[in-house]
Scaffold this active site. Structure first.
Site, mmCIF file in Angstrom:
data_model
loop_
_atom_site.group_PDB
_atom_site.id
_atom_site.type_symbol
_atom_site.label_atom_id
_atom_site.label_comp_id
_atom_site.label_asym_id
_atom_site.label_seq_id
_atom_site.Cartn_x
_atom_site.Cartn_y
_atom_site.Cartn_z
ATOM 1 N N ASP A 55 0.830 -1.198 0.000
ATOM 2 C CA ASP A 55 0.000 0.000 0.000
ATOM 3 C C ASP A 55 0.869 1.254 0.000
ATOM 4 O O ASP A 55 2.033 1.214 0.407
ATOM 5 C CB ASP A 55 -0.876 0.044 1.263
ATOM 6 C CG ASP A 55 -1.858 -1.108 1.293
ATOM 7 O OD1 ASP A 55 -2.173 -1.640 0.225
ATOM 8 O OD2 ASP A 55 -2.289 -1.461 2.409
HETATM 9 N N1 URA Z 1 -1.368 -6.061 3.529
HETATM 10 C C1 URA Z 1 -1.819 -4.790 3.585
HETATM 11 O O1 URA Z 1 -2.837 -4.528 4.206
HETATM 12 N N2 URA Z 1 -1.105 -3.837 2.967
HETATM 13 C C2 URA Z 1 0.038 -4.077 2.304
HETATM 14 O O2 URA Z 1 0.646 -3.150 1.764
HETATM 15 C C3 URA Z 1 0.510 -5.403 2.257
HETATM 16 C C4 URA Z 1 -0.213 -6.382 2.873
#
Ligand code: URA
Length: 244
Positions: free
Chosen positions: A106
């Protein structure tokens, strides 16, 4: 390997853009097996010939791979209109149009992100069939509990109506700072797993991906090439032989 145009091979190796390498060839700066080649469309097998530019030999590589410590604030996608892409962080010698980030992180997440130009490798590393493990360091709003450990390990927790594979939640001395090991990579998975348990992720960093560990000396925003033994372990994880 099949024959390819000289200008394609040179730009693949990072010598310059297609138009730059065409100019270099026409200027007589490129030699193939010791002979000056001025025609950029000339076809050759890059694994079988010796190519020199300005008398410096080039080493042919079919694929490129980098390990990046993604900082918060940039996006895993390589499409600029969605934000600053992680590939914009790379120094000029590593700029190329064919990077594929392996497994999304993310925008607000940090940590280990593999970039590769090998499509089959990227595909297998993210395909659930290969169950490539991903380990995350997570800071939480509320302490994680033994019930969370059991719920995540059970394989009965549902996301989007589908059960998650069993995941390992490791509680340390401070239950607000935990590690979570996943064998799949669903959208926002870590955040949604804790949300399903009534908790909230405040900070997220990926610290391993299959056999790769986030190096302690690689600051956020920095990248490095994989060591040969890391590359071999990575290919082995998904049943491929290492082609460099
Ligand atoms: N899980 C998440 O919630 N975000 C990420 O970036 C990776 C795994």
């Amino acid at each position: 390997m099949a024959k390819e145009r000289l200008d394609k091979v040179l730009s693949h190796l990072g010598v310059g853009s297609r138009s730059e390498v065409r100019r270099m060839a026409r200027a007589g700066r490129v030699r193939v097996d010791g002979q000056v080649v001025r025609d950029p469309s000339c076809k050759l097998d890059p694994e079988r010939v010796r190519i020199e530019v300005d008398e410096a030999p080039l080493v042919y590589r079919r694929y490129f791979h980098l390990l990046l410590n993604k900082p918060a604030g940039c996006i895993t996608s390589t499409r600029e209109r969605e934000g600053v892409p992680v590939t914009a962080l790379l120094p000029p010698p590593w700029q190329r149009p064919d990077w594929m980030p392996v497994g999304r992180l993310d925008k607000d997440a940090e940590g280990l992100l593999l970039l590769t130009t090998h499509g089959e490798l990227a595909h297998r590393l993210t395909h659930p069939r290969w169950k490539v493990s991903k380990r995350y360091y997570v800071e939480l709003e509320a302490p994680a509990t033994l019930e969370d450990v059991q719920a995540f390990a059970s394989g009965r927790l549902l996301l989007d109506g589908k059960p998650l594979k069993p995941a390992e939640l490791r509680l340390g001395p401070d239950p607000r700072r935990v590690e979570l090991v996943l064998l799949e990579g669903r959208f926002h998975q870590v955040k949604r797993m804790f949300a399903a348990r009534g908790n909230r992720v405040l900070y997220l960093r990926r610290i391993s991906f299959g056999p790769l560990e986030l190096p302690a000396d690689l600051s956020p925003g920095m990248a490095r090439a994989l060591e040969p033994q890391e590359l071999e372990a990575l290919y082995r994880t998904v049943g491929l032989s290492c082609t460099g």
